[in-house]
Design a protein around this motif. Structure first.
Motif, PDB file in Angstrom:
ATOM      1  N   GLU A  99      -8.425   0.878   0.143  1.00  0.00           N
ATOM      2  CA  GLU A  99      -8.298   1.735  -0.755  1.00  0.00           C
ATOM      3  C   GLU A  99      -9.011   1.609  -1.974  1.00  0.00           C
ATOM      4  O   GLU A  99      -9.510   2.543  -2.461  1.00  0.00           O
ATOM      5  CB  GLU A  99      -6.757   2.024  -1.093  1.00  0.00           C
ATOM      6  CG  GLU A  99      -5.649   2.418   0.248  1.00  0.00           C
ATOM      7  CD  GLU A  99      -4.191   2.184  -0.160  1.00  0.00           C
ATOM      8  OE1 GLU A  99      -3.912   2.182  -1.226  1.00  0.00           O
ATOM      9  OE2 GLU A  99      -3.470   1.824   0.862  1.00  0.00           O
ATOM     10  N   SER A 143       0.878  -1.242   0.130  1.00  0.00           N
ATOM     11  CA  SER A 143      -0.013   0.060   0.033  1.00  0.00           C
ATOM     12  C   SER A 143       0.866   1.264  -0.138  1.00  0.00           C
ATOM     13  O   SER A 143       1.717   1.447   0.780  1.00  0.00           O
ATOM     14  CB  SER A 143      -0.800  -0.057   1.179  1.00  0.00           C
ATOM     15  OG  SER A 143      -1.365   1.172   1.309  1.00  0.00           O
ATOM     16  N   ASP A 197     -11.730   4.333  -3.123  1.00  0.00           N
ATOM     17  CA  ASP A 197     -11.737   5.078  -4.498  1.00  0.00           C
ATOM     18  C   ASP A 197     -12.799   4.748  -5.345  1.00  0.00           C
ATOM     19  O   ASP A 197     -13.135   5.756  -6.047  1.00  0.00           O
ATOM     20  CB  ASP A 197     -10.274   4.460  -5.158  1.00  0.00           C
ATOM     21  CG  ASP A 197      -8.977   5.029  -4.544  1.00  0.00           C
ATOM     22  OD1 ASP A 197      -9.052   5.953  -3.469  1.00  0.00           O
ATOM     23  OD2 ASP A 197      -7.706   4.410  -4.738  1.00  0.00           O
ATOM     24  N   ARG A 220      -5.054  -3.497   3.522  1.00  0.00           N
ATOM     25  CA  ARG A 220      -4.863  -2.027   3.392  1.00  0.00           C
ATOM     26  C   ARG A 220      -5.379  -1.684   1.863  1.00  0.00           C
ATOM     27  O   ARG A 220      -6.104  -0.707   1.463  1.00  0.00           O
ATOM     28  CB  ARG A 220      -3.832  -1.571   3.476  1.00  0.00           C
ATOM     29  CG  ARG A 220      -3.250  -1.367   4.966  1.00  0.00           C
ATOM     30  CD  ARG A 220      -1.898  -1.155   5.296  1.00  0.00           C
ATOM     31  NE  ARG A 220      -1.426  -0.884   6.467  1.00  0.00           N
ATOM     32  CZ  ARG A 220      -0.476  -0.563   6.850  1.00  0.00           C
ATOM     33  NH1 ARG A 220       0.753   0.000   6.195  1.00  0.00           N
ATOM     34  NH2 ARG A 220       0.051  -0.628   8.317  1.00  0.00           N
ATOM     35  N   ASP A 231      -0.423   4.441  -0.216  1.00  0.00           N
ATOM     36  CA  ASP A 231      -1.488   5.398   0.090  1.00  0.00           C
ATOM     37  C   ASP A 231      -0.848   6.439   0.895  1.00  0.00           C
ATOM     38  O   ASP A 231      -1.115   7.745   0.806  1.00  0.00           O
ATOM     39  CB  ASP A 231      -2.617   4.976   0.625  1.00  0.00           C
ATOM     40  CG  ASP A 231      -3.970   5.826   0.179  1.00  0.00           C
ATOM     41  OD1 ASP A 231      -3.959   6.566  -0.344  1.00  0.00           O
ATOM     42  OD2 ASP A 231      -4.626   6.175   1.407  1.00  0.00           O
TER      43      ASP A 231
END
Length: 193
Positions: free
Chosen positions: A181, A139, A185, A177, A141
């Motif tokens: 996300e 991840s 999104d 994770r 992010d």
């Protein structure tokens, strides 16, 4: 938009696992701040098979997706993400393997990335897959775009030193994770599309 018009949920990932096929009427929900949650409403009211296909694009575990679909409707995004986390923690080793096997380990590199760095990245990915039998997941992010390549390379180097059981735990956390996300999104895209 007329009540009879339908919207399709987009793929939440640039590397889709399964094509989303969710076509449902647009209805808007708002929270106390007035923020639109049309995407969550789409998910909550979609036919079960369509919602399941959408979720499989976020995490390719059949039981994980089925469990989230069965517990609809979710009052807000936090509730959906909490349910996704709980379902992720409950994956059996076989279910985790199923989800990891569907993943791809391609991370975009900036256009000015030196060829030597791209070669190192490909070699590290190949070594990871050879050792652990599934794609490398990370991840990104929490990092700026210009940090992604360095983070991927550093994480690959560190995780290649793990034993299979240790890496399974790390990969499961990264998958959890990434699923969060991807859900966030995709619902954001639906809300503001």
């Amino acid at each position: 938009m007329a009540a009879s018009e339908e919207r399709t949920l987009p793929s939440p990932s640039p590397y889709p696992i399964a094509p989303p096929a969710l076509a449902i009427p647009k209805q808007a929900q708002t929270d106390a701040t007035g923020t639109m949650h049309a995407g969550l409403d789409h998910f909550n009211t979609a036919p079960a098979d369509d919602a399941r296909a959408f979720l499989l694009d976020c995490c390719a575990s059949e039981r994980w997706a089925r469990r989230l679909v069965e517990h609809r409707p979710y009052p807000d995004l936090d509730a959906l993400l909490a349910a996704a986390d709980e379902a992720s923690y409950d994956l059996t080793p076989a279910e985790l393997h199923e989800a990891l096997a569907a993943e791809q380990d391609e991370y975009p590199a900036p256009g000015d990335t030196p060829q030597s760095a791209l070669t190192a990245l490909r070699a590290a990915h190949a070594a990871y897959e050879a050792k652990f039998g599934h794609a490398f997941l990370l991840s990104l992010d929490a990092f700026h775009d210009d940090e992604h390549l360095d983070q991927v390379l550093a994480s690959l180097r560190t995780r290649l030193a793990h034993d299979p059981d240790e890496e399974r735990t790390v990969a499961a956390e990264q998958l959890r994770r990434l699923a969060r996300e991807r859900i966030t999104d995709a619902l954001y895209v639906l809300t503001y599309a």
